[in-house]
Design a protein around this motif. Structure first.
Motif, PDB file in Angstrom:
ATOM      1  N   LEU A  12       0.816  -1.204   0.000  1.00 37.52           N
ATOM      2  CA  LEU A  12       0.000   0.000   0.000  1.00 37.52           C
ATOM      3  C   LEU A  12       0.857   1.264   0.000  1.00 37.52           C
ATOM      4  N   GLU A  13       1.956   1.255   0.750  1.00 37.70           N
ATOM      5  CA  GLU A  13       2.846   2.424   0.799  1.00 37.70           C
ATOM      6  C   GLU A  13       3.387   2.768  -0.584  1.00 37.70           C
ATOM      7  N   ASN A  14       3.873   1.754  -1.300  1.00 39.10           N
ATOM      8  CA  ASN A  14       4.429   1.985  -2.635  1.00 39.10           C
ATOM      9  C   ASN A  14       3.367   2.504  -3.598  1.00 39.10           C
ATOM     10  N   LEU A  15       2.199   1.867  -3.576  1.00 39.52           N
ATOM     11  CA  LEU A  15       1.128   2.303  -4.464  1.00 39.52           C
ATOM     12  C   LEU A  15       0.583   3.664  -4.055  1.00 39.52           C
ATOM     13  N   GLU A  16       0.520   3.889  -2.752  1.00 40.50           N
ATOM     14  CA  GLU A  16      -0.008   5.154  -2.235  1.00 40.50           C
ATOM     15  C   GLU A  16       0.812   6.347  -2.745  1.00 40.50           C
ATOM     16  N   LYS A  17       2.132   6.188  -2.770  1.00 40.03           N
ATOM     17  CA  LYS A  17       3.005   7.254  -3.273  1.00 40.03           C
ATOM     18  C   LYS A  17       2.650   7.590  -4.720  1.00 40.03           C
ATOM     19  N   ASN A  18       2.509   6.535  -5.530  1.00 42.08           N
ATOM     20  CA  ASN A  18       2.196   6.755  -6.941  1.00 42.08           C
ATOM     21  C   ASN A  18       0.776   7.263  -7.137  1.00 42.08           C
ATOM     22  N   ILE A  19      -0.177   6.715  -6.409  1.00 37.73           N
ATOM     23  CA  ILE A  19      -1.566   7.169  -6.517  1.00 37.73           C
ATOM     24  C   ILE A  19      -1.667   8.615  -6.058  1.00 37.73           C
ATOM     25  N   GLY A  20      -0.901   8.975  -5.017  1.00 41.50           N
ATOM     26  CA  GLY A  20      -0.908  10.342  -4.504  1.00 41.50           C
ATOM     27  C   GLY A  20      -0.485  11.358  -5.550  1.00 41.50           C
ATOM     28  N   LYS A  21       0.407  10.960  -6.433  1.00 41.94           N
ATOM     29  CA  LYS A  21       0.860  11.858  -7.503  1.00 41.94           C
ATOM     30  C   LYS A  21      -0.288  12.180  -8.458  1.00 41.94           C
ATOM     31  N   LEU A  22      -1.235  11.255  -8.545  1.00 41.10           N
ATOM     32  CA  LEU A  22      -2.350  11.427  -9.479  1.00 41.10           C
ATOM     33  C   LEU A  22      -3.627  11.907  -8.802  1.00 41.10           C
ATOM     34  N   GLN A  23      -3.672  11.837  -7.503  1.00 37.35           N
ATOM     35  CA  GLN A  23      -4.843  12.201  -6.702  1.00 37.35           C
ATOM     36  C   GLN A  23      -6.070  11.397  -7.147  1.00 37.35           C
ATOM     37  N   GLU A  24      -7.165  12.046  -7.493  1.00 38.97           N
ATOM     38  CA  GLU A  24      -8.409  11.339  -7.827  1.00 38.97           C
ATOM     39  C   GLU A  24      -8.259  10.414  -9.025  1.00 38.97           C
TER      40      GLU A  24
END
Length: 138
Positions: A12-24
């Motif tokens: 989740l941490e790894n994906l969260e970083k990348n998802i955070g860059k894209l937001q919604e």
């Protein structure tokens, strides 16, 4: 019994970083992957290990015995099987995680084993989709 797919904290941490860059857009992309390719991968890996008896009858492995209930950033795989005495049902799918029934008292853990086999592929598909979306946006 149902099998639920959730990301562990490290994944989740790894994906969260990348998802955070894209937001919604990242959350939407993750849901698209999980609710199409992800749940199908898990159902396929579970179905793969279902046994086929020697009796001449229709088997769950030859049908689509599972369905997915999707929710935000996850899904639950549940059996379409009904009670063992219900006509047309696959009795051993009443307890799909255990894989046991009248003729087999030994736990088989079909869903747990299938989920374990599918998780690396689902994570890879999810990561690739997020990275691709980041590249499109940037």
């Amino acid at each position: 019994m149902a099998t639920e797919f959730k990301l562990d904290p490290t994944q989740l941490e790894n994906l969260e970083k990348n998802i955070g860059k894209l937001q919604e857009v990242g959350e939407t992309t993750a849901n698209e992957v999980l609710h199409t390719e992800g749940n199908r991968e898990v159902m396929d890996r579970i179905t793969e290990i279902l046994p086929i008896s020697k009796r001449k009858k229709r088997h769950a492995k030859d049908s689509k015995p599972f369905k997915s209930n999707d929710y935000n950033l996850g899904f639950t795989i549940i059996s379409k099987g009904g009670a063992a005495n219900k006509k047309g049902s696959y009795g051993y799918l009443v307890f799909p995680d255990e894989g046991r029934g009248i003729r087999n008292p030994i736990t088989q853990n079909f869903t747990g084993r299938g989920l374990e086999r599918a998780t690396p592929t689902v994570i890879e598909k999810l990561s690739n989709a997020i990275i691709t979306k980041i590249e499109e946006v940037i």
